[in-house]
Design an enzyme around this catalytic site. Structure first.
Site, short mmCIF file in Angstrom:
data_model
loop_
_atom_site.label_atom_id
_atom_site.label_comp_id
_atom_site.label_asym_id
_atom_site.label_seq_id
_atom_site.Cartn_x
_atom_site.Cartn_y
_atom_site.Cartn_z
N SER A 8 0.45 -0.69 -0.18
CA SER A 8 0.28 0.16 0.06
C SER A 8 0.51 1.17 -0.15
O SER A 8 0.24 2.49 -0.13
CB SER A 8 -0.92 -0.32 1.20
OG SER A 8 -1.52 -1.11 1.09
N SER B 77 5.82 -1.72 3.41
CA SER B 77 5.56 -3.62 4.60
C SER B 77 7.61 -3.31 3.49
O SER B 77 7.30 -4.79 4.61
CB SER B 77 4.66 -3.79 3.51
OG SER B 77 4.54 -4.54 2.68
N GLU C 117 14.93 -6.21 -1.10
CA GLU C 117 14.08 -5.37 -1.21
C GLU C 117 13.94 -5.22 -3.19
O GLU C 117 13.56 -4.83 -4.23
CB GLU C 117 14.39 -3.95 -1.53
CG GLU C 117 14.13 -3.14 -0.35
CD GLU C 117 12.03 -2.84 -0.87
OE1 GLU C 117 11.42 -3.68 -0.30
OE2 GLU C 117 12.10 -1.23 0.13
N ASP D 191 13.41 3.00 1.10
CA ASP D 191 12.63 2.19 2.23
C ASP D 191 13.10 1.41 3.17
O ASP D 191 12.90 1.38 4.38
CB ASP D 191 11.59 1.69 1.36
CG ASP D 191 10.88 2.62 0.75
OD1 ASP D 191 10.62 3.42 0.53
OD2 ASP D 191 9.90 1.75 -0.18
N1 LIG Z 1 4.30 -9.33 6.75
C1 LIG Z 1 4.26 -9.64 5.25
N2 LIG Z 1 4.18 -11.24 5.15
C2 LIG Z 1 4.51 -11.42 3.65
N3 LIG Z 1 4.85 -10.88 2.82
C3 LIG Z 1 5.50 -9.37 3.11
C4 LIG Z 1 4.83 -9.24 4.39
N4 LIG Z 1 5.29 -7.54 4.24
C5 LIG Z 1 5.18 -7.31 3.00
N5 LIG Z 1 5.12 -8.96 1.94
C6 LIG Z 1 6.36 -8.91 0.62
O1 LIG Z 1 6.58 -7.42 -0.01
C7 LIG Z 1 4.93 -7.04 -0.85
C8 LIG Z 1 4.42 -5.84 -0.76
O2 LIG Z 1 5.60 -4.86 -1.08
P1 LIG Z 1 5.24 -3.54 -2.07
O3 LIG Z 1 4.94 -4.25 -3.27
O4 LIG Z 1 6.74 -2.84 -2.08
O5 LIG Z 1 4.43 -3.09 -1.23
P2 LIG Z 1 4.74 -1.86 -0.18
O6 LIG Z 1 6.05 -1.97 0.20
O7 LIG Z 1 4.50 -0.33 -0.08
O8 LIG Z 1 4.06 -2.51 0.91
C9 LIG Z 1 4.20 -8.43 -0.72
O9 LIG Z 1 3.17 -8.61 -1.84
C10 LIG Z 1 4.58 -9.42 -0.38
O10 LIG Z 1 5.76 -10.12 -1.05
C1 LIG Z 2 8.54 3.51 -5.90
C2 LIG Z 2 9.27 4.03 -5.16
O1 LIG Z 2 10.26 5.52 -4.83
C3 LIG Z 2 9.64 3.59 -3.34
C4 LIG Z 2 8.51 2.96 -3.10
O2 LIG Z 2 8.09 2.26 -2.01
P1 LIG Z 2 6.62 1.53 -1.15
O3 LIG Z 2 7.07 -0.10 -2.02
O4 LIG Z 2 5.56 1.83 -2.36
O5 LIG Z 2 6.25 1.31 0.24
C5 LIG Z 2 10.27 2.62 -4.91
C6 LIG Z 2 12.10 2.98 -4.21
O6 LIG Z 2 12.47 3.97 -3.62
O7 LIG Z 2 12.26 2.25 -3.98
MG LIG Z 3 7.98 -1.65 -1.02
#
Ligand SMILES: Nc1ncnc2c1ncn2[C@@H]1O[C@H](COP(=O)(O)OP(=O)(O)O)[C@@H](O)[C@H]1O
Ligand SMILES: C[C@@](O)(CCOP(=O)(O)O)CC(=O)O
Ligand SMILES: [Mg+2]
Length: 387
Positions: A145, A149, A196, A207
């Site tokens: 989101s 995460s 990452e 991040d």
């Molecule tokens: N608590 C968790 N349990 C399982 N997978 C996770 C968890 N936190 C993150 N992930 C992994 O990270 C992905 C989300 O990362 P991303 O698309 O970069 O969104 P964001 O970093 O903004 O939340 C998920 O699809 C999953 O693969």
């Molecule tokens: C779009 C970006 O700048 C941030 C991504 O953050 P998130 O995974 O959407 O929480 C990518 C990065 O800096 O690695």
């Molecule tokens: Mg992310």
């Protein structure tokens, strides 16, 4: 012995996406955490044991027999499994991990978990080889989101794995939550960045860096500077609940760069200037209400300008635009945070804004089906606890 870790999520106040292409960005840790517990399991007689992973947020658990891991990662194919220094996951290694993830029959509706499990297997086997162990992961962050995460997952996991490895000369008898030494945090951050890479494709590193070190940072090309706000920043976070994937959005911006290199270079330069100005304003001293109002007005303008440029990059979304329109009715400025395409939106809540208005905005946003979160900004990074 068991180790527990927690690592925070983040908000990006300015510069997401552009930071992947070398621009400055500003981010801050928030008080929503991903937690990991890890213990090594003694192998039982006649059985080499297993590596177990429980993902509490999805209610799923996975297990790989150590013998299966050993047979998959033959030394010839990928080199020695235990690596004292972080190294990128080679294409051969990645293929082998993908086959191990495939065998787990992840439900179709949760296929987005694949990259996280892939990152887990990479970090685990790189740091602990085939030693049997159990890792449990849970998060207060909405996954996928924009609140980082994936980074909190990689940082808390790398921290826990390293804390029980020979890489750390830490006193494991100390009770309570510990902050690590700088050199240990730097090592965690490097491993987390490799994780990452598996989840984001081409991460900037902002991040994992803010999740590891906490506070508020200005970040450019791997270099961080801590910044401190002279007045507390109040941010409302609205989760549009529109799912999206950072890797795909980052790749989409890179495609736009290939199609329109000059225009996109100008966009990234503008973002760089916005982030630099934003960090100066955040740190500028305020003496009274007039100077606080002036400071917050400048921050709002810069957030709106950054949002306009994120639209130019093609990462806004109808749901984000709805949040922007709704908050604008209350004269509040917002921008998407993280990768966009749905996910979360930040709204600056000025210091003198009444609770009544804040409650009204939240009620209106929630009536659209969005979820509002209030988070403390600029707190702690990774912490470790032994028991
Ligand atoms: N608590 C968790 N349990 C399982 N997978 C996770 C968890 N936190 C993150 N992930 C992994 O990270 C992905 C989300 O990362 P991303 O698309 O970069 O969104 P964001 O970093 O903004 O939340 C998920 O699809 C999953 O693969
Ligand atoms: C779009 C970006 O700048 C941030 C991504 O953050 P998130 O995974 O959407 O929480 C990518 C990065 O800096 O690695
Ligand atoms: Mg992310």
């Amino acid at each position: 012995m068991e180790v527990r870790t927690r690592a925070p999520g983040k908000i990006i106040l300015s510069g997401e996406h552009a930071v992947v292409h070398g621009s400055t960005a500003v981010a801050a840790a928030i008080d929503l955490y991903t937690r990991v517990s890890f213990r090594l399991l003694p192998p039982s007689e006649g059985d080499a044991g297993s590596v177990e992973l429980e993902l509490k947020d999805t209610g799923l658990a996975f297990s790989w027999p150590s013998s299966r891991l050993k047979e998959t990662f033959s030394f010839e194919a990928i080199g020695p499994p235990l690596s004292p220094t972080p190294r990128p996951c080679s294409p051969e290694h990645s293929k082998l991990i993908a086959s191990l993830v495939e065998e787990q029959n992840i439900p179709e509706a949760k296929i987005w978990l694949r990259s996280g499990i892939h990152a887990f297997l990479y970090l685990y086997t790189s740091i602990h080889g085939f030693k049997p162990g159990k890792v449990v992961i849970s998060s207060e962050l909405p996954l996928g989101s924009g609140l980082g995460s994936s980074a909190a997952f990689c940082v808390s996991l790398s921290g826990a794995l390293l804390a029980l490895s020979d890489a750390f000369s830490i006193d494991r008898q100390t009770k309570g939550w510990l902050e690590l030494e700088l050199s240990e945090l730097e090592l965690v951050n490097k491993w987390a960045f490799e994780g990452e890479k598996i989840i984001h494709g081409k991460p900037s590193g902002i991040d994992n860096t803010v999740s590891t070190f906490g506070s508020m940072i200005k970040f450019r090309s791997g270099e961080l500077t801590h910044i401190r706000s002279s007045t507390p920043l109040r941010m409302l976070i609205t989760n549009t609940k529109v799912g999206r994937n950072t890797k795909a959005l980052v790749a989409g911006v890179s495609e736009r760069v290939l199609k329109h290199p000059d225009a996109m270079a100008a966009v990234f330069r503008a973002v760089d200037s916005i982030s630099k100005e934003l960090s100066v304003i955040i740190e500028s001293p305020t003496s009274d209400d007039v100077s606080i109002i002036a400071k917050e007005e400048k921050l709002e303008e810069l957030m709106e300008m950054n949002q306009g440029l994120l639209q130019c990059m093609g990462v806004s979304h109808a749901s984000i635009e709805t949040v922007l329109r709704t908050t604008l009715k209350y004269k509040l400025a917002s921008k998407l945070t993280g990768a966009g395409g749905g996910g979360c939106v930040l709204t600056l809540l000025p210091t003198l804004l009444s609770t009544k208005i804040v409650d009204k905005v939240i009620a209106e946003l929630e009536s659209c089906g969005f979820q509002c979160l209030k988070a403390e900004v600029g707190g702690k990074g990774l912490e470790v606890c032994f028991s």
